[in-house]
Design an enzyme around this catalytic site. Structure first.
Site, short mmCIF file in Angstrom:
data_model
loop_
_atom_site.label_atom_id
_atom_site.label_comp_id
_atom_site.label_asym_id
_atom_site.label_seq_id
_atom_site.Cartn_x
_atom_site.Cartn_y
_atom_site.Cartn_z
N GLU A 202 58.06 -8.50 -4.88
CA GLU A 202 58.49 -7.33 -5.66
C GLU A 202 57.89 -7.10 -6.81
O GLU A 202 57.49 -6.15 -7.09
CB GLU A 202 59.92 -7.35 -5.89
CG GLU A 202 60.48 -6.30 -6.44
CD GLU A 202 60.60 -5.80 -7.84
OE1 GLU A 202 61.08 -5.20 -8.39
OE2 GLU A 202 60.21 -6.98 -8.58
N ASP A 225 69.20 -5.32 -8.90
CA ASP A 225 68.15 -6.30 -9.84
C ASP A 225 68.80 -6.15 -10.93
O ASP A 225 69.86 -5.97 -11.38
CB ASP A 225 66.91 -5.15 -9.50
CG ASP A 225 65.68 -5.84 -9.79
OD1 ASP A 225 65.60 -6.99 -10.55
OD2 ASP A 225 64.45 -5.79 -9.19
N HIS A 313 61.84 -10.95 -18.31
CA HIS A 313 60.38 -11.67 -18.30
C HIS A 313 59.82 -12.47 -19.52
O HIS A 313 58.78 -12.78 -19.79
CB HIS A 313 59.27 -10.40 -17.97
CG HIS A 313 59.40 -10.02 -16.63
ND1 HIS A 313 58.29 -9.19 -16.24
CD2 HIS A 313 60.28 -9.93 -15.78
CE1 HIS A 313 58.46 -8.62 -15.05
NE2 HIS A 313 59.67 -9.18 -14.84
ZN LIG Z 1 63.35 -7.76 -10.66
#
Ligand SMILES: [Zn+2]
Length: 345
Positions: A202, A225, A313
């Site tokens: 993804e 998500d 992230h």
């Molecule tokens: Zn994601």
């Protein structure tokens, strides 16, 4: 919330294209909640729960961002190439797992003079990924024997749990995988057919969702998500971003897709009827597996359910447990009534 399950999911490495270890972990969990588990050519896991229709595709991605070893120098220091989007400023002094001939713990250093030898101007410069290296704490020869170009590298940090919250690397999107598993476990009297896809690749362009949707041929798709929370200092909430602690986020659009308004309305109705806290989220950046599913074959109506997450992230991705529970509940209540849906125009 079953934090032991989430911990099993977030601690298994699996960068895009190298999902073997996390796939094994997820396969074992998925086998308990569906009738049949298959894989496809790209390595997506497909868990099928048989029913009479419509066919609902769920998708949560198992891959994470990370790195591939790009060079090992004569002194045994490692250079890395990114897989997915990193801000290099978040990487300095982190620990990583290097999947070499054996697992090695690496320290991320910056190729610069020690701090007491730099000028103020030098210290103000933001590091670039090319400035960073990984030190696996071994003598040069041993490092070179154990690490090769192409070995995967992932962030390494112990999860932290409090009464309210849970933080670790790779909530994106292992918390989505968690929501998928727990909603299937919690759904009662499921009559629609559900194909639960735990997708690969993804983070490098929704690739796993695209090919799995082609094989599944769903009538509708729901991606699970994380969505970036803009509720910290410096986070300007000019767009409609999610906030921690205010419930599951229903995604209206991002740069990869526009959610089907009928599915959005249905989710809102399900939430309101079952006293599930939700919020609406809207952005023109980023993407989810919904974008890959939507453009499959002759087109598929889609929507994304998101767990609001801070520090996406980075090694500190942070979620609030009640938001995760609300996401599980909303997906389960949606699935239980999915057989009533008719999605013709
Ligand atoms: Zn994601």
């Amino acid at each position: 919330m079953d934090t032991q399950l989430l911990t099993r999911l977030v601690t298994a490495p699996g960068i895009s294209g190298y999902e073997q270890r996390i796939r094994d972990v997820v396969r074992a969990e998925l086998e308990g909640v569906v009738d049949e588990v298959r894989t496809d050519g790209l390595g997506n896991l497909l868990g099928i729960r048989r029913g009479s229709g419509p066919r609902v595709m769920l998708s949560a991605h198992m891959d994470t961002i990370g790195f591939l070893v790009s060079h090992v120098d004569d002194d045994g220091f490692i250079r890395i190439s990114p897989v997915g989007g990193f801000d290099p400023r978040t990487l300095v002094n982190q620990r990583v797992l290097v999947q070499g001939r054996r697992d090695l713990v690496g320290l991320v250093g910056m190729a610069t003079k020690p701090v007491h030898l730099t000028t103020p101007q030098e210290r103000e410069k933001a590091p670039k990924l090319e400035d960073l290296f990984v030190d696996v704490m071994l003598p040069a020869e041993e490092a070179k024997q154990n690490v090769s170009v192409g070995d995967p590298v992932t962030l390494l940090r112990e999860p932290v749990e409090t009464d309210r919250a849970y933080s670790s690397p790779y909530q994106d999107d292992r918390v989505g995988v968690y929501v998928l598993l727990e909603a299937l476990r919690g759904a009662r009297d499921l009559r629609a057919e559900v194909c639960a896809v735990v997708s690969v690749q993804e983070e490098v362009g929704l690739r796993g969702a695209r090919v799995s949707a082609f094989g599944v041929e769903p009538d509708l798709g729901i991606a699970l998500d994380v969505s970036p929370a803009a509720d910290t200092p410096g986070g300007e909430n000019r767009q409609q971003h999610a906030v921690l602690g205010k419930g599951v986020a229903i995604g209206l659009m991002d740069s990869s897709h526009i959610a089907d308004p009928r599915l959005v309305a249905r989710l809102k109705e399900r939430a309101e009827r079952n006293s599930i806290q939700y919020q609406l989220q809207l952005t023109n950046r980023g993407g989810t597996d919904a974008g890959g599913i939507q453009l499959s074959r002759a087109g598929v109506p889609v929507v994304t359910l998101c767990v609001p997450t801070r520090y996406i992230h980075t090694s500190n991705e942070l979620v609030v447990k009640s938001d995760v529970d609300e996401a599980v509940a909303l997906l389960a209540r949606f699935l239980e009534s999915a057989h009533e849906l008719s999605l013709g125009w």
